[in-house]
Write a protein that holds these residues in place. Structure first.
Motif, short mmCIF file in Angstrom:
data_model
loop_
_atom_site.label_atom_id
_atom_site.label_comp_id
_atom_site.label_asym_id
_atom_site.label_seq_id
_atom_site.Cartn_x
_atom_site.Cartn_y
_atom_site.Cartn_z
N THR A 112 44.52 -29.83 18.34
CA THR A 112 44.75 -28.50 18.89
C THR A 112 45.25 -27.58 17.78
OG1 THR A 112 45.33 -29.46 21.03
CG2 THR A 112 46.00 -27.18 20.64
N LEU A 113 44.54 -26.50 17.55
CA LEU A 113 44.92 -25.49 16.58
C LEU A 113 45.02 -24.15 17.30
CD1 LEU A 113 42.37 -26.42 13.78
CD2 LEU A 113 44.80 -26.92 13.76
N ARG A 114 45.93 -23.31 16.87
CA ARG A 114 46.06 -21.97 17.43
C ARG A 114 45.47 -21.00 16.42
NH1 ARG A 114 50.43 -17.86 17.43
NH2 ARG A 114 51.19 -19.13 15.73
N LEU A 115 44.52 -20.20 16.85
CA LEU A 115 43.83 -19.25 15.98
C LEU A 115 44.54 -17.90 16.01
CD1 LEU A 115 41.30 -18.54 14.27
CD2 LEU A 115 40.21 -17.88 16.40
N ASP A 116 44.87 -17.41 14.84
CA ASP A 116 45.39 -16.05 14.71
C ASP A 116 44.93 -15.50 13.37
OD1 ASP A 116 47.10 -17.24 12.86
OD2 ASP A 116 48.91 -16.86 13.99
N LYS A 117 45.30 -14.29 13.05
CA LYS A 117 44.93 -13.63 11.80
C LYS A 117 43.41 -13.61 11.60
CE LYS A 117 49.28 -14.49 9.54
NZ LYS A 117 49.82 -13.20 9.80
N THR A 118 42.70 -13.27 12.66
CA THR A 118 41.25 -13.17 12.59
C THR A 118 40.81 -11.96 13.39
OG1 THR A 118 39.16 -14.34 12.93
CG2 THR A 118 40.85 -14.67 14.59
#
Length: 144
Positions: A82-88
């Motif tokens: 599980t990864l949390r995506l941000d800064k995109t």
């Protein structure tokens, strides 16, 4: 940086098998920066993977110590990362997972600002060209 791996392991003991979930955080994590073999971010809060708006490549390296958390003789039946995506600027980004076949380091480097541009590599950091900066190179730049 939030990253967890959940392993479901069937553990056989005294003739009875049961399943346990093990949640692991990485033992090491870093970003390597394709445009410069002297950039690293071993102590940063974020990981970067993919291409920047300038087409500079980033790779996130994660290491998990499964052997310390799962008893010998267990059979791992499933794994979830599980990864949390941000800064995109998009809502989803496909990524590929690849096994790293050589040991690498997480040194004391800390990129400034938002960390996307990296910082000066410190001794022991993984970089695009080095597994352990400044002395031990990858066989192939970008990781083995």
């Amino acid at each position: 940086m939030r990253c967890l791996v959940v392993l479901l392991a069937a553990i056989a003991g005294a003739g009875v098998a049961h399943a346990d979930a093990v949640v692991l955080a990485p033992t090491q994590d870093t970003t390597i920066y394709g445009e410069n073999g002297a950039l690293a971010d071993g102590q940063g809060q974020h990981l970067f993977a993919g291409l920047t708006s300038n087409s500079a490549e980033r790779r996130a390296l994660l290491e998990f110590d499964v052997s310390a958390a799962v008893p010998a003789g267990s059979t791992i039946t499933s794994v979830t990362l599980t990864l949390r995506l941000d800064k995109t600027q998009t809502t989803s980004v496909p990524i590929a997972l690849t096994k790293v076949t050589a040991d690498w380091g997480e040194g004391a480097s800390l990129a400034g600002g938002e960390e996307g541009g990296g910082g000066s590599a410190a001794t022991g950091d993984a970089t695009w060209t080095m597994r352990f900066y400044p002395a031990t190179a990858w066989t192939t730049a970008g990781g083995d």
